[in-house]
Motif scaffolding. Structure first.
Motif, mmCIF file in Angstrom:
data_model
loop_
_atom_site.group_PDB
_atom_site.id
_atom_site.type_symbol
_atom_site.label_atom_id
_atom_site.label_comp_id
_atom_site.label_asym_id
_atom_site.label_seq_id
_atom_site.Cartn_x
_atom_site.Cartn_y
_atom_site.Cartn_z
ATOM 1 N N THR A 205 -4.388 -0.420 7.947
ATOM 2 C CA THR A 205 -3.959 -1.173 9.109
ATOM 3 C C THR A 205 -2.713 -1.987 8.776
ATOM 4 O OG1 THR A 205 -5.305 -3.102 8.542
ATOM 5 C CG2 THR A 205 -6.358 -1.375 9.853
ATOM 6 N N ASP A 206 -1.984 -2.395 9.810
ATOM 7 C CA ASP A 206 -0.789 -3.218 9.597
ATOM 8 C C ASP A 206 -1.153 -4.522 8.900
ATOM 9 O OD1 ASP A 206 0.776 -1.311 10.780
ATOM 10 O OD2 ASP A 206 0.803 -2.271 12.751
ATOM 11 N N GLU A 207 -2.332 -5.071 9.246
ATOM 12 C CA GLU A 207 -2.754 -6.333 8.623
ATOM 13 C C GLU A 207 -2.943 -6.159 7.121
ATOM 14 O OE1 GLU A 207 -5.325 -8.980 11.621
ATOM 15 O OE2 GLU A 207 -6.209 -7.035 11.185
ATOM 16 N N LEU A 208 -3.627 -5.075 6.721
ATOM 17 C CA LEU A 208 -3.820 -4.837 5.293
ATOM 18 C C LEU A 208 -2.501 -4.528 4.602
ATOM 19 C CD1 LEU A 208 -7.129 -2.773 5.095
ATOM 20 C CD2 LEU A 208 -6.708 -5.023 4.122
ATOM 21 N N ALA A 209 -1.641 -3.781 5.280
ATOM 22 C CA ALA A 209 -0.365 -3.400 4.682
ATOM 23 C C ALA A 209 0.505 -4.611 4.378
ATOM 24 C CB ALA A 209 0.379 -2.434 5.597
ATOM 25 N N SER A 210 0.294 -5.705 5.085
ATOM 26 C CA SER A 210 1.085 -6.911 4.860
ATOM 27 C C SER A 210 0.361 -7.910 3.960
ATOM 28 C CB SER A 210 1.429 -7.581 6.194
ATOM 29 O OG SER A 210 0.248 -7.993 6.860
ATOM 30 N N ASN A 211 -0.806 -7.546 3.455
ATOM 31 C CA ASN A 211 -1.570 -8.444 2.585
ATOM 32 C C ASN A 211 -1.331 -8.080 1.131
ATOM 33 O OD1 ASN A 211 -4.262 -9.105 1.004
ATOM 34 N ND2 ASN A 211 -4.141 -10.515 2.721
ATOM 35 N N ASN A 212 -0.704 -8.964 0.385
ATOM 36 C CA ASN A 212 -0.302 -8.661 -0.988
ATOM 37 C C ASN A 212 -1.499 -8.467 -1.908
ATOM 38 O OD1 ASN A 212 1.965 -8.243 -2.753
ATOM 39 N ND2 ASN A 212 1.407 -10.140 -3.783
ATOM 40 N N LEU A 213 -2.576 -9.226 -1.682
ATOM 41 C CA LEU A 213 -3.767 -9.067 -2.519
ATOM 42 C C LEU A 213 -4.295 -7.640 -2.435
ATOM 43 C CD1 LEU A 213 -5.861 -12.324 -1.937
ATOM 44 C CD2 LEU A 213 -4.668 -11.662 -4.011
ATOM 45 N N TYR A 214 -4.273 -7.095 -1.237
ATOM 46 C CA TYR A 214 -4.776 -5.742 -1.040
ATOM 47 C C TYR A 214 -3.787 -4.694 -1.550
ATOM 48 C CZ TYR A 214 -6.306 -1.440 1.175
ATOM 49 O OH TYR A 214 -6.694 -0.144 1.389
ATOM 50 N N MET A 215 -2.527 -4.807 -1.124
ATOM 51 C CA MET A 215 -1.568 -3.740 -1.389
ATOM 52 C C MET A 215 -1.254 -3.573 -2.872
ATOM 53 S SD MET A 215 -1.223 -2.269 1.420
ATOM 54 C CE MET A 215 -0.010 -1.078 0.862
ATOM 55 N N ARG A 216 -1.315 -4.643 -3.657
ATOM 56 C CA ARG A 216 -1.022 -4.522 -5.090
ATOM 57 C C ARG A 216 -2.289 -4.501 -5.943
ATOM 58 N NH1 ARG A 216 4.279 -4.675 -6.349
ATOM 59 N NH2 ARG A 216 3.449 -3.226 -7.891
ATOM 60 N N MET A 217 -3.450 -4.322 -5.296
ATOM 61 C CA MET A 217 -4.743 -4.160 -5.959
ATOM 62 C C MET A 217 -5.215 -5.414 -6.698
ATOM 63 S SD MET A 217 -4.724 -0.175 -7.213
ATOM 64 C CE MET A 217 -6.494 -0.033 -6.975
ATOM 65 N N TYR A 218 -4.681 -6.586 -6.302
ATOM 66 C CA TYR A 218 -5.190 -7.825 -6.893
ATOM 67 C C TYR A 218 -6.640 -8.051 -6.482
ATOM 68 C CZ TYR A 218 -0.225 -8.876 -7.687
ATOM 69 O OH TYR A 218 1.091 -8.823 -8.076
ATOM 70 N N ASP A 219 -7.039 -7.547 -5.303
ATOM 71 C CA ASP A 219 -8.417 -7.703 -4.859
ATOM 72 C C ASP A 219 -9.377 -6.991 -5.807
ATOM 73 O OD1 ASP A 219 -7.427 -5.214 -4.090
ATOM 74 O OD2 ASP A 219 -8.564 -5.142 -2.218
ATOM 75 N N VAL A 220 -9.000 -5.804 -6.258
ATOM 76 C CA VAL A 220 -9.842 -5.062 -7.202
ATOM 77 C C VAL A 220 -9.881 -5.794 -8.541
ATOM 78 C CG1 VAL A 220 -10.220 -2.834 -8.330
ATOM 79 C CG2 VAL A 220 -9.220 -2.917 -6.032
ATOM 80 N N GLU A 221 -8.752 -6.369 -8.926
ATOM 81 C CA GLU A 221 -8.718 -7.136 -10.178
ATOM 82 C C GLU A 221 -9.632 -8.346 -10.106
ATOM 83 O OE1 GLU A 221 -5.138 -7.737 -12.906
ATOM 84 O OE2 GLU A 221 -5.225 -9.657 -11.840
ATOM 85 N N LEU A 222 -9.734 -8.973 -8.930
ATOM 86 C CA LEU A 222 -10.628 -10.118 -8.777
ATOM 87 C C LEU A 222 -12.084 -9.714 -9.012
ATOM 88 C CD1 LEU A 222 -8.996 -11.844 -5.683
ATOM 89 C CD2 LEU A 222 -9.292 -12.888 -7.945
ATOM 90 N N VAL A 223 -12.459 -8.547 -8.521
ATOM 91 C CA VAL A 223 -13.821 -8.056 -8.768
ATOM 92 C C VAL A 223 -14.008 -7.819 -10.264
ATOM 93 C CG1 VAL A 223 -15.485 -6.224 -8.311
ATOM 94 C CG2 VAL A 223 -13.976 -7.027 -6.475
ATOM 95 N N LEU A 224 -13.027 -7.188 -10.894
ATOM 96 C CA LEU A 224 -13.093 -6.949 -12.340
ATOM 97 C C LEU A 224 -13.216 -8.263 -13.104
ATOM 98 C CD1 LEU A 224 -12.824 -5.077 -14.828
ATOM 99 C CD2 LEU A 224 -10.340 -5.270 -14.580
#
Length: 413
Positions: free
Chosen positions: A246-265
């Motif tokens: 979605t456009d919202e996710l595409a503009s979210n840096n945490l999501y687009m650069r996989m920082y969200d996955v790193e937070l889980v790790l």
């Protein structure tokens, strides 16, 4: 602070590292002569108008699991088209033969998509410098000679053939090695994007699934693109194609650069904080390798790990609301809540794994006031420069006391 680990988590990270044996010069020479660790390639090219037909014919996987999420904006796409107009060399697309006649795109997804969308009139050219007079035009309304010139251009394809690897294990290692060395898109890979490519496995997949959890996204300000409560459905819809978000996710840096996955790790790594030393990035690498290995040994362990994470996230939201990982601090001479902080997340989540959601109260005005006061009184504890193992454990001990005070109703102390 005592951290209760599951039995299969009790091995240490170093014990799961693979150590390579030393080889003699004669063995090294033999290894080279028989072609071990040598890639077999073919090279070719495709005319631009045929790119869509080629990459949508069912023989090419344009979205293998190790592709990163970052997308090009129209300005970057337009500059690629300008390069073709001017006949400037463009980096090749790299594909890997997963079985005879079937391939996956290792590097070049953005170039492929930019070309396909251009021929579909998917965007107007913008930001061109040498051909500024073409800005605002789509393919269909370009001058005829420009169209003819673009249509003559080709993009190079480098195929890494299946013969490059003699086993599935070697194939995975080869693909990851090549991916690590490819960065032709001009955008620096972040640490988690590299891990996603180099250490793909069940644990990495699990971290990506958990990053789609609705409560986790809410606490980190990451948009939830669909209304489902099913985490797996969220994961499938959001990550089925790195370009189809979605456009919202595409503009979210945490999501687009996989920082969200790193937070889980980070959550799972901090459960082994007593092993933490050196650079955090190296520590997270070791955790990823360790996690992949323990799930490779027994995939049923995944549910236990997922439940620990989801339980802690649910408690964080229930008990502290949407400010669970935020700090109440002085910002521009006024006390207010900050954005979510990793140093709070690391330590608080570590503590919350000790509780069940039925044990904790719902967030309320008394808890919010209590948290505002303790953050004011302990500001030095949350100095961003304090990121050592002892600092993490110190903050965990602090939050352990905070949670106990809330559970016992001692929030006036």
């Amino acid at each position: 602070m005592y951290i209760k680990l599951l039995d299969f988590e009790k091995d240490n990270f170093e014990g799961k590292d693979n150590k390579k044996s030393m080889l003699s010069d004669a063995e090294i020479n033999e290894k080279y002569e028989i072609g071990e660790a040598r890639i077999v390639t073919e090279q070719g090219s495709i005319k631009l108008p045929l790119v869509k037909d080629v990459f949508t014919n069912g023989k090419y996987d344009r979205k293998p699991i190790y592709q990163r999420r970052i997308t090009w904006d129209n300005r970057k796409r337009s500059r690629l088209i300008e390069s073709f107009i001017m006949n400037i060399p463009v980096p090749p697309i790299f594909i890997y033969e997963i079985e005879y006649g079937k391939y996956e795109v290792m590097d070049g997804l953005q170039r492929i998509s930019a070309i396909m969308d251009f021929y579909n009139d998917g965007y107007e050219l913008e930001g061109l410098t040498e051909w500024a007079e073409l800005n605002g035009k789509k393919y269909s309304n370009l001058p005829q000679k420009i169209k003819e010139g673009i249509d003559r251009r080709q993009i190079s394809i480098v195929s890494l053939l299946k013969e490059s690897a003699k086993s599935q294990e070697q194939e995975q290692r080869m693909k990851r090695m090549v991916f690590e060395r490819l960065n032709t898109g001009g955008v620096k890979l972040e640490d988690q994007e590299i891990r996603n490519a180099l250490y793909n496995g069940e644990f990495n997949m699990m971290c990506k699934e958990l990053s789609a959890n609705k409560n986790f996204r809410k606490l980190w300000g990451i948009p939830t693109s669909v209304g489902s409560d099913d985490m797996n459905e969220l994961y499938q819809l959001d990550t089925v194609d790195s370009l189809d978000v979605t456009d919202e996710l595409a503009s979210n840096n945490l999501y687009m650069r996989m920082y969200d996955v790193e937070l889980v790790l980070r959550f799972f790594a901090m459960r082994h904080v007593n092993e933490y030393s050196g650079q955090l990035s190296d520590f997270l690498d070791k955790c990823m390798i360790f996690g992949n290995s323990i799930l490779e040994e027994n995939i049923s362990r995944k549910d236990d790990l997922k439940n620990i994470f989801i339980n802690a996230i649910d408690i964080a939201l229930k008990m502290f609301g949407d400010k669970a990982f935020c700090q109440y601090k002085e910002i521009r001479k006024e006390y207010k809540w900050s954005k979510p902080q990793k140093m709070i997340y690391d330590s608080l989540m570590l503590v919350l794994t000790k509780y069940n959601i039925s044990e904790v109260p719902d967030n309320n005005e008394k808890i919010r006031t209590y948290m505002e006061n303790i953050y004011k009184e302990n500001e030095e504890l949350f100095n961003g420069k304090k990121q050592s193992k002892s600092d993490i454990l110190c903050r965990a001990a602090f939050f352990e006391k905070v949670v106990q005070n809330i559970l016992e109703g001692n929030m006036d102390e």
